[in-house]
Design an enzyme around this catalytic site. Structure first.
Site, mmCIF file in Angstrom:
data_model
loop_
_atom_site.group_PDB
_atom_site.id
_atom_site.type_symbol
_atom_site.label_atom_id
_atom_site.label_comp_id
_atom_site.label_asym_id
_atom_site.label_seq_id
_atom_site.Cartn_x
_atom_site.Cartn_y
_atom_site.Cartn_z
ATOM 1 N N ASP A 117 14.381 -1.417 4.381
ATOM 2 C CA ASP A 117 14.388 -0.905 3.005
ATOM 3 C C ASP A 117 14.058 0.576 2.879
ATOM 4 O O ASP A 117 14.018 1.096 1.763
ATOM 5 C CB ASP A 117 13.362 -1.680 2.174
ATOM 6 C CG ASP A 117 11.939 -1.223 2.464
ATOM 7 O OD1 ASP A 117 11.524 -1.257 3.645
ATOM 8 O OD2 ASP A 117 11.248 -0.796 1.521
ATOM 9 N N ASP A 171 12.077 -5.095 9.194
ATOM 10 C CA ASP A 171 10.940 -4.359 8.659
ATOM 11 C C ASP A 171 9.987 -5.335 7.952
ATOM 12 O O ASP A 171 10.377 -6.473 7.647
ATOM 13 C CB ASP A 171 11.468 -3.305 7.678
ATOM 14 C CG ASP A 171 10.380 -2.591 6.924
ATOM 15 O OD1 ASP A 171 9.483 -2.033 7.576
ATOM 16 O OD2 ASP A 171 10.425 -2.601 5.675
#
EC number: 3.1.3.18
Length: 228
Positions: A175, A8
């Protein structure tokens, strides 16, 4: 053997100010296996990141809405952009604001979904999305109005297929709620310490460090497993 990596951007490669942690750049550039950038950002952002890192463009953008793999020059689109745009128009007609100003740089190049500022009211947005068969995902940076069939995990499956890989070969680092589907598809999932509750629960391991520091720690965990 170094595993392929799917990572990410916001909250994982960045600091809390959303600026890219410069320490992550050489790691991505020198990774001895395919690197896939998976993000909720619009398509041009991860493409630009790969370009400036001088690495092959392998991206999952817009929460799985757009996938590109350099090796096969394949672009895959999912999602329901017309429905997402209808939600945005109805939301604004009801007196609400998407929250990005007149230029709306957040949605300007977005092709498969709509992003709404977290300051906007969630309940009416979710109601309108449901009316159009869509869902709202909170990435911690924006509300994303998208098709339920569109997620990063399906994007990873598409990338793996194009690369002739098994998705379970990948290590995923992230996350947020929108990384959960990636965690479920990859063979190993590492959440950085600032991850939200859903990502923390879905991860196999959680770093002590947050943001870019957590990514560096995740790399140490991966490399430590190789040495073992």
């Amino acid at each position: 053997m170094t595993p392929p990596l799917v990572v990410d951007i916001d909250g994982t490669l960045t600091g809390p100010d959303r600026g890219l942690d410069p320490r992550t750049m050489p790691i991505l550039k020198e990774w001895d296996a395919p690197v896939v950038v998976a993000t909720g950002k619009a398509f041009p952002y991860p493409v630009g990141l790969c370009e400036f890192l001088a690495i092959p463009i392998r991206v999952i953008a817009e929460n799985g809405g757009v996938v590109y793999v350099a090796e096969t020059e394949t672009v895959v689109f999912t999602g329901e952009p017309e429905a997402a745009q209808a939600v945005a128009e109805e939301f604004q007609a009801a007196g609400y604001d998407l929250g990005w100003g007149r230029a709306d740089m957040v949605n300007r190049w977005r092709e498969t979904e709509i992003a709404v500022n977290l300051d906007a009211p969630l309940e009416p947005l979710e109601a309108l999305a449901a009316d159009h068969g869509l869902e709202v995902v909170d990435t911690g940076f924006a509300y994303h109005v998208k098709s339920p069939a569109q997620n990063k995990g399906k994007g990873l499956k598409a990338v793996a297929r194009e690369l002739g890989r098994d998705p379970e070969e990948f290590v995923a680092v992230g996350d947020s709620e929108n990384d959960v589907s990636t965690f479920e598809v990859a063979g190993r999932a590492i959440a950085v310490a600032n991850a939200d509750d859903r990502a923390l629960a879905a991860a196999d391991e959680v770093t002590e460090g947050e943001y870019g520091e957590g990514f560096l720690e995740a790399v140490d965990l991966i490399e430590g497993g190789l040495e073992g």
